[in-house]
Design a protein around this motif. Structure first.
Motif, PDB file in Angstrom:
ATOM      1  N   VAL A  21       0.843  -1.199   0.000  1.00  0.00           N
ATOM      2  CA  VAL A  21       0.000   0.000   0.000  1.00  0.00           C
ATOM      3  C   VAL A  21       0.879   1.250   0.000  1.00  0.00           C
ATOM      4  CG1 VAL A  21      -1.679   1.318   1.353  1.00  0.00           C
ATOM      5  CG2 VAL A  21      -1.974  -1.147   1.071  1.00  0.00           C
ATOM      6  N   ASP A  25       1.124   4.091  -3.004  1.00  0.00           N
ATOM      7  CA  ASP A  25       0.910   5.516  -2.781  1.00  0.00           C
ATOM      8  C   ASP A  25       2.079   6.338  -3.302  1.00  0.00           C
ATOM      9  OD1 ASP A  25      -0.748   7.650  -1.774  1.00  0.00           O
ATOM     10  OD2 ASP A  25       0.713   7.882  -0.158  1.00  0.00           O
ATOM     11  N   VAL A  36      -3.633   7.039  -1.647  1.00  0.00           N
ATOM     12  CA  VAL A  36      -4.066   6.283  -0.480  1.00  0.00           C
ATOM     13  C   VAL A  36      -4.227   7.263   0.678  1.00  0.00           C
ATOM     14  CG1 VAL A  36      -3.390   4.489   1.162  1.00  0.00           C
ATOM     15  CG2 VAL A  36      -2.849   4.209  -1.269  1.00  0.00           C
ATOM     16  N   ARG A  39      -4.951   7.740   6.688  1.00  0.00           N
ATOM     17  CA  ARG A  39      -5.561   6.864   7.693  1.00  0.00           C
ATOM     18  C   ARG A  39      -5.464   5.393   7.287  1.00  0.00           C
ATOM     19  NH1 ARG A  39     -10.210   9.522   5.543  1.00  0.00           N
ATOM     20  NH2 ARG A  39     -11.445   8.070   4.323  1.00  0.00           N
ATOM     21  N   THR A  40      -5.395   5.126   5.983  1.00  0.00           N
ATOM     22  CA  THR A  40      -5.255   3.740   5.530  1.00  0.00           C
ATOM     23  C   THR A  40      -3.884   3.198   5.903  1.00  0.00           C
ATOM     24  OG1 THR A  40      -6.782   4.137   3.705  1.00  0.00           O
ATOM     25  CG2 THR A  40      -5.331   2.213   3.524  1.00  0.00           C
ATOM     26  N   PHE A  43      -4.010   2.521   9.471  1.00  0.00           N
ATOM     27  CA  PHE A  43      -4.809   1.315   9.713  1.00  0.00           C
ATOM     28  C   PHE A  43      -3.932   0.073   9.611  1.00  0.00           C
ATOM     29  CE2 PHE A  43      -6.900  -2.310   7.718  1.00  0.00           C
ATOM     30  CZ  PHE A  43      -7.808  -2.654   8.710  1.00  0.00           C
ATOM     31  N   TRP A  44      -3.142  -0.028   8.536  1.00  0.00           N
ATOM     32  CA  TRP A  44      -2.292  -1.215   8.368  1.00  0.00           C
ATOM     33  C   TRP A  44      -1.254  -1.317   9.474  1.00  0.00           C
ATOM     34  CZ3 TRP A  44      -4.029  -5.159   6.127  1.00  0.00           C
ATOM     35  CH2 TRP A  44      -4.955  -5.028   5.091  1.00  0.00           C
TER      36      TRP A  44
END
Length: 97
Positions: A21, A25, A36, A39-40, A43-44
Motif C-alpha cells: 500500500v 501511494d 491512499v 488513515r489507511t 490502519f495497516w
C-alpha cells in the motif's frame, strides 16, 4: 507452537500488505493516480503491519517528512510489543503456554 507460527504469519502478511500500500501511494503521487488516504496507512500499522509500513517508508523515502508518521508508526509498534509481551506473560503465568 503452532499458534505462535500463526501469529507470526499474520504479522508478516499484514506487514507485506502495508508495504505494498505504501509503495502504491508513492507511485500514485507523481502519476496522478488516486492516492491512499493517510488513515489507511495508519490502519495497516494498527492491525500489525507497522514494521512493513515503516521500513518501506524509510526505504522509498515516502512520508518521511510527516512527523505524524515518523513518530506515530513507531509508537504504534512499541505499544503493540508491550501488549504482546503482557499477553504472553499472562498466558505463561497461568500455564496456558
Amino acid at each position: 507452537m503452532r499458534d505462535v507460527q500463526g501469529v507470526l504469519y499474520y504479522f508478516i502478511a499484514v506487514s507485506l500488505i502495508g508495504a505494498v500500500v505504501c509503495i502504491y501511494d508513492k507511485l500514485a503521487a507523481p502519476r496522478g493516480w488516486r492516492r491512499v488516504p493517510e488513515r489507511t496507512l495508519f490502519f495497516w500499522a494498527l492491525v500489525g503491519g507497522g514494521p512493513g509500513v515503516y521500513l518501506t517508508m524509510l526505504l522509498i523515502r515516502h512520508k518521511t517528512l510527516h512527523r505524524s508518521f515518523m513518530w506515530g508508526i513507531p509508537a504504534i509498534m512499541i505499544l503493540q510489543i508491550v501488549i504482546l509481551i503482557g499477553i504472553y506473560n499472562i498466558l505463561y503465568s497461568r500455564g496456558l503456554l
